[in-house]
Design an enzyme around this catalytic site. Structure first.
Site, short mmCIF file in Angstrom:
data_model
loop_
_atom_site.label_atom_id
_atom_site.label_comp_id
_atom_site.label_asym_id
_atom_site.label_seq_id
_atom_site.Cartn_x
_atom_site.Cartn_y
_atom_site.Cartn_z
N ARG A 91 0.81 -1.24 0.00
CA ARG A 91 0.00 0.00 0.00
C ARG A 91 0.83 1.27 0.00
NH1 ARG A 91 -3.25 -2.45 4.20
NH2 ARG A 91 -4.89 -3.70 3.24
N LYS A 113 2.73 11.59 -11.02
CA LYS A 113 1.93 10.72 -11.90
C LYS A 113 2.75 9.47 -12.19
CE LYS A 113 -0.84 14.08 -14.46
NZ LYS A 113 -1.18 14.54 -15.82
N GLU A 155 9.63 20.09 -23.52
CA GLU A 155 8.99 20.34 -22.22
C GLU A 155 9.72 21.43 -21.45
OE1 GLU A 155 6.11 19.13 -21.19
OE2 GLU A 155 5.78 17.42 -22.53
N LYS A 194 8.18 22.86 -12.31
CA LYS A 194 7.06 21.90 -12.31
C LYS A 194 6.74 21.47 -10.88
CE LYS A 194 4.95 17.76 -14.06
NZ LYS A 194 4.98 16.54 -14.87
N GLU A 204 -4.34 17.91 -10.19
CA GLU A 204 -4.71 18.47 -11.49
C GLU A 204 -6.13 18.99 -11.51
OE1 GLU A 204 -3.79 15.71 -14.63
OE2 GLU A 204 -3.13 17.33 -15.90
N ARG A 208 -2.38 23.26 -12.19
CA ARG A 208 -1.55 22.31 -12.90
C ARG A 208 -1.89 22.23 -14.38
NH1 ARG A 208 0.19 16.49 -10.39
NH2 ARG A 208 1.41 15.74 -12.14
N ASN A 212 -0.36 22.05 -19.57
CA ASN A 212 -0.87 21.53 -20.83
C ASN A 212 -0.54 22.45 -22.03
OD1 ASN A 212 -2.15 19.13 -21.51
ND2 ASN A 212 -4.06 20.19 -21.99
N HIS A 215 0.06 21.20 -25.56
CA HIS A 215 -0.33 19.80 -25.62
C HIS A 215 -1.66 19.57 -26.32
CE1 HIS A 215 3.08 19.33 -23.02
NE2 HIS A 215 2.91 18.02 -22.94
N HIS A 219 -0.98 16.81 -28.80
CA HIS A 219 -1.58 15.47 -28.76
C HIS A 219 -2.26 15.12 -30.07
CE1 HIS A 219 -1.65 15.34 -24.11
NE2 HIS A 219 -0.63 14.65 -24.57
N HIS A 234 6.86 12.45 -28.77
CA HIS A 234 6.03 13.36 -27.98
C HIS A 234 6.63 14.77 -27.99
CE1 HIS A 234 3.27 14.61 -24.84
NE2 HIS A 234 4.28 15.05 -24.12
#
Lengths: 331, 331
Positions: A91, A113, A155, A194, A204, A208, A212, A215, A219, A234
């Site tokens: 856990r 993430k 980035e 960041k 998010e 946050r 994006n 992006h 994307h 990417h």
């Protein structure tokens, strides 16, 4: 190397009963570690349930406890996989990331993430779980090929556009060959930037989302390129997405005219290949953007834009007509 | 039934785009649901990586999104498995637990501990993730055999000892046959009690440890019984562990003499079988307790004890000598 000293200090501070290092087959020859090292194959394929189960098995059979520490040394695949293994073993045990690529330093290793790919979908299974610390040591960068440096650079540029005119200035003046020396400062700044953004919004729900920037269109470029069988990285996708965002910002949010062209000449054209998609693809790209799960409502296309460098504007709804008329100059 | 109304209200409040119900093969015939129901085989074996992967696959192929809601209807296996699936699908979607057993209502479904068994170890992999809500409807209890009611009763008794003289009084006066009618109130109180404790200490760093009352000796009984090939239920083990804690509390923390005997006569002897372990097993039990991972330091045996009903004392270190001398009267 700086990362070793910082990692030792971190281990001193956290006092784990055991330390387990996870790395991949590309990075493992680059350092020596006196202790347990788990090595997974390099590449996105390692973000799989099978590899994850192998890491759990190793932790279990090697006697990891709730007081153990997991250290992920590698690129985004290693920190995504290792972070998720740590987030779920008993856990949740503590972990530290030591990113070794520009992309991981500026983005992937930071912000909690974690996850694996599942059923053909990226990051379909994962968790939000903050590392105890991200140790950024730019000297790793000299182990990377230029292609990977460029993929990561996008980035860093994004962060600079969001947060620092000075750092953006450095990036506009980069020499052709990227090194730890010439991008190291921007990479380390970008990591801290960041971290700050994420600290204010770990799940998010607000701030946050500025991350994006670039992006929304990025994307779409990435998806379309993959669909037509000419996949792009990417970083390349985001670099092109940033140009779209800058052009829209000039038109809609008061960004000084000329900044998009400056970005295109000094960064995009120098470090990134042109994109396969052409003018006739614009309606398709718009269709993909309309289905982005980050839109506030289905069909509404929303962008992060800039008023100026360092002044993002979150969630600007952009009409499809503007995208249609702007789409071709954009690329 | 009450749970349906409360679940509808919860769905109204959370406004998910889709609802997915998870249940097991014992519980699925007991209710009808207009919507997607995933059914796993009843039993601890379903807390496995294979079954978990199947749930992820179903969620993925059925189009669950970050805005979907997962509803776990069942005992502890369903809420542990389903909670972990929800905690990790797309890095976490919301879930609601509808516990159908006394054990799940009073303990397992509450508090955000989720997980699966792995490599032969219970809950080796999992996450802390709070359900949006736990809907406790005691009417489910009338679907259970008496043996399962008794197994669940121990955690209810534990909560009452920790938090309410009144509820403990109800439990001392239970008739032989347990029903939704006669334990329902205590079960619902117990669920809210655990929720309160956990809300103050979600990650088990302090207060939550009081929930370990009866578990230090209980886990040792459970382990030893399994080792000698005569496994006992967790509830039976905890019920006997509570007697040990009450006897130690009389001796060490001022609990009114006679309360341990009262518990033994009115609860333990009426609802639980005697234990296989005998006096000669006491040193072995102490050895097991000394290795409990919840001890503050290796080899120090620590108990939650009581000053009175409703007044727990956390982490009392108990000398092995006291345990040796006390061990046999205890059982």
């Amino acid at each position: 190397m700086k990362w070793r000293e910082e990692l030792s200090a971190e281990i001193e501070r956290l006092r784990p009963d055991r330390v387990f290092v996870l790395t991949d087959s590309n990075v493992s020859p680059l350092f020596h570690w006196d202790g347990t090292v788990l090595v997974v194959p390099a590449g996105e394929e390692s973000k799989s349930l099978d590899i994850l189960a192998g890491v759990w098995e190793d932790l279990s059979s090697l006697g990891a406890t709730r007081r153990s520490l997991f250290v992920n040394i590698g690129g985004g695949v290693v920190s995504d996989l290792g972070g998720f293994a740590a987030a779920t073993f008993k856990r949740g045990i503590r972990f530290v990331n030591v990113p070794t690529t520009l992309l991981a330093m500026s983005d992937a290793a930071i912000g909690g993430k974690t996850g694996i790919d599942f059923g053909g979908l990226k990051n379909e299974v994962g968790a939000f779980r903050m590392p105890e610390r991200v140790i950024v040591d730019a000297s790793w960068l000299d182990t990377l090929p230029q292609s990977q440096m460029r993929e990561g650079l996008a980035e860093v540029v994004k962060s600079a556009l969001l947060g620092s005119e000075d750092v953006y200035g450095e990036l506009l003046n980069l020499p052709e060959t990227l090194t730890a020396h010439n991008v190291g400062h921007a990479a380390e700044w970008s990591a801290r930037f960041k971290e700050d953004v994420v600290a204010h919004d770990p799940h998010e729900k607000g701030l946050r989302r500025i991350l994006n920037l670039g992006h929304t269109a990025g994307h779409a470029f990435e998806s379309l390129a993959a669909r037509v069988g000419k996949p792009i990285g990417h970083g390349t996708a985001v670099a092109h997405g940033l140009l779209v965002a800058l052009r829209l910002s000039e038109r809609l949010t008061g960004l000084t005219p000329g900044m998009a062209d400056e970005y295109k000449q000094k960064i995009l054209n120098r470090f990134y290949p042109a994109l396969p998609p052409e003018c006739r693809d614009v309606p398709k790209l718009i269709g993909i953007m309309a289905h982005d799960k980050k839109n506030p409502a289905v069909g509404e296309i929303s962008f992060v834009l800039l008023r100026a460098v360092g002044e993002p504007v979150e969630a600007v709804r952009v009409d499809e007509k503007i995208l249609l008329s702007d789409g071709c100059e954009g690329n």
